[in-house]
Structure formats: structure tokens, C-alpha cells
Scaffold this active site. Structure first.
Site, PDB file in Angstrom:
ATOM      1  CD  GLU A 178     -43.877 -41.577  28.965  1.00 55.05           C
ATOM      2  OE1 GLU A 178     -43.471 -41.123  30.051  1.00 55.05           O
ATOM      3  OE2 GLU A 178     -43.224 -41.512  27.920  1.00 55.05           O
TER       4      GLU A 178
ATOM      5  CD  GLU B 151     -43.709 -38.437  25.519  1.00 56.02           C
ATOM      6  OE1 GLU B 151     -44.862 -38.181  25.929  1.00 56.02           O
ATOM      7  OE2 GLU B 151     -42.724 -38.544  26.280  1.00 56.02           O
TER       8      GLU B 151
END
Length: 337
Positions: free
Chosen positions: A170, A259
Site C-alpha cells: 500500500e 489484501e
């Protein structure tokens, strides 16, 4: 006589073909329930798709461990890995090695390496695929540490078809050129020791802007995929975000959903089952591999476990959160198809 011989030969060939299909179906079922790595083998990327040794999309499904610090740390052990395989029927485990927080990799390199490698080894022993996740929002600031870490991992796990390298969890609101430059540096080091194993690269805006990445993907290396993240109940993670991923897929970007959660992007919020089902159907339609967030016993929406759940697995249903019960059911249903 020749006609009879010909008919008999056709019948025999047909029976052999049917038997072969049945054997493959049985092997597939066994692999999903017992040994996915034996069925799928080494993963590769061809024509914008992640493929297995049979040149089909494997669609791995599993769970992400939480940050390897704080509450999630205690679940990094062999007993939990075995339980996730036998009871949740996972084919994929994500190891989320914390980098920047106190007691994370930058402060405790030896401790973190020991913790995650024993868990990676446990996953390999269970014949699972395992994502080695550099769980860092600011990886471009820690590039030298990242390179050294992945050199160690590549030396240790080169040639293990189980292992997938996820080199930046991320990236925040940073540019794709910055992420790409970081990725090329780290990939170059990995490829010195591991020429083939799949590497997953992040995208801007917490792995959401994959449509931007798709316009200028990394070249010069094989077996590179890109992570896409979403939180199924988040109001901002609906049609517009799905459209970004659809655009990336249409442009030929190989996606891996390393995720996703049933709640909202902060890990809390509501658990909207209708929105979650929409996202799951989308994953199935596109045959995308995924890891659900996350194994921890925190009091939050996306946590799989209720506070106080055993560190040794063997969790009764009563110790699963609504998210945990839902994900367990989905994994058992989908991985046994």
C-alpha cells in the site's frame, strides 16, 4: 473385423479420456483441500494473467496474518498455520512483516526475520503458497533495508514454488514513477538470486490506482504482477474503484488481490454482506487470487478472531467474529469447488 477393431479402439480411447478427466478432477479437489502447490506448481505471468504450471489461472484464496507486531504477532506460529489450512481450507497465506512501527523490521531486524521465516517455513511445510509482504506504507524511504531483506529472502527461498514476494504494501498518495523506480531496484536484487518466482508490485493510493499503473507497467523482468486492495463495505470502494481494476485488467495488467476486508478501509465500520458478495462475485468472475485481512483478535470489523482467541488455532465457531465466520465459510465453499 477391421470395423469391429476400429469401434473397439474408439471405445477404449473414449474411456481413457474420461478416466483422465476424472483423475484430473480428483487431483484438483485433493490439491485445493490438501496440496495446492502440488497441483499448481510454479506461478508465472503470461499475457496479463497469473498462470500455474498447467497454464491455467489458479485463483488462490486465503488469509493475511496481521502486522507482525502488536496483537497479531502471537498468531505467527505453526499451530495457527496448520489450523488455517485444515479448518479454513486456505491455499494462500500472507505474511505481513511490519517495517516501520516500534519492534518492526527497522528496529528489530533479527527478531522479525526469525518470526516471519519460521512462519513462512510452516506454510511451505503445509504445501501452501505464501506471500512475503514488506508491510510498509513508505517503502521508498526504506529502499536499502528492503533490498537487503529481499536479497536474504531470495537466497533462502529461490526455487520454492510456494513463495511470492510482495515488495511494497500500500504505497500512499505517491506517484507511480516513484513506486516504479523503487520496484525496479528491489526486483533487480531479487532476480540476482531468484530468477522466476512471482513478484507483486504496489500501486498508488493504497493499491487502488491500478489503472494508472497499467498505462506504464514495469518491463524487462518476467513474472511481475500488481497488487489491488479494496474494503468491500467502504462507501468509497464501490463502482468507481471496481471500474479502475476492470480498466487495468482490460489493459493487460496482471492483478493479485493481496489484501481485502469485509469492513471499511480503516479496518472497522460496517460489514455489508450485500456489498461484500458483490466484490466476491467480481473476484470469481475475474479469477483473481486473494488474501483476506486479517488474523488478529482485535475488537474491529475485519478481525477474524474475537479477543482472547487461542494462539494455537483450533478456534471454535464461537471465537470467530462475524467476519471470521463468513470468510471461513467462503473459503471452504470456494476452495472445494
Amino acid at each position: 473385423m477391421p470395423s469391429y477393431m476400429m469401434i473397439s479402439r474408439k471405445i477404449i480411447l473414449k474411456k481413457i479420456a474420461i478416466f483422465s478427466l476424472l483423475c484430473f478432477a480428483c487431483a484438483s479437489a485433493f490439491a485445493q483441500n490438501g496440496n495446492p502447490v502440488s497441483l499448481h506448481g510454479a506461478l508465472s505471468v503470461e499475457n496479463g494473467k497469473i498462470l500455474d504450471q498447467h497454464h491455467i489461472e489458479p485463483q488462490l484464496r486465503g488469509i493475511s496474518l496481521s502486522w507482525s507486531v502488536w496483537a497479531g504477532r502471537k498468531y505467527y506460529n505453526n499451530d495457527v498455520v496448520k489450523w488455517l489450512k485444515s479448518d479454513f481450507n486456505i491455499s494462500l497465506l500472507r505474511i505481513s512483516m511490519a517495517v516501520e512501527p516500534d519492534s518492526g523490521y527497522l528496529k528489530d531486524q533479527a527478531g522479525q526475520e526469525q518470526l516471519i521465516t519460521k512462519t513462512i517455513d510452516a506454510a511451505i511445510k503445509q504445501n501452501l503458497y505464501v506471500l512475503i509482504d514488506w508491510h510498509d506504507h513508505h517503502a521508498s524511504k526504506n529502499v536499502e533495508a528492503s533490498k537487503l531483506f529481499f536479497i536474504k529472502m531470495a537466497k533462502k527461498y529461490a526455487g520454492k514454488p510456494n513463495v511470492i514476494y510482495e515488495i511494497w504494501n500500500e504505497p500512499e498518495r505517491v506517484s507511480w514513477p516513484l513506486i516504479k523506480d523503487y520496484a525496479v531496484q528491489v526486483i533487480t536484487e531479487i532476480r540476482k538470486y531468484d530468477a522466476n518466482n512471482l513478484i507483486v508490485v504496489g500501486s498508488p493510493a493504497w493499491d487502488q490506482d491500478v489503472d494508472i499503473t497499467a498505462k506504464d507497467p514495469i518491463s524487462g523482468f518476467k513474472n511481475i504482477a500488481y497488487s489491488f486492495h479494496f474494503y468491500a463495505s467502504d462507501p468509497s470502494h464501490q463502482e468507481k474503484l471496481m471500474a479502475k481494476a476492470d480498466a487495468a485488467i482490460q489493459m493487460g495488467l496482471p492483478l493479485f488481490v493481496t489484501e481485502w476486508g469485509v469492513g471499511e478501509s480503516d479496518g472497522n465500520g460496517v460489514f455489508d454482506r450485500t456489498k461484500t458478495a458483490t466484490w466476491l462475485n467480481w473476484l470469481e468472475k475475474n479469477k483473481l487470487s486473494w488474501a483476506n485481512w486479517n488474523i488478529t483478535d482485535k475488537d474491529e470489523t475485519t478481525a477474524i478472531l474475537k479477543p482472547g482467541a487461542s494462539v494455537k488455532g483450533k478456534w471454535p465457531v464461537q471465537m470467530l467474529t462475524p467476519a471470521g465466520d463468513y470468510i471461513r465459510s467462503q473459503l471452504n465453499e470456494l476452495n472445494r469447488k
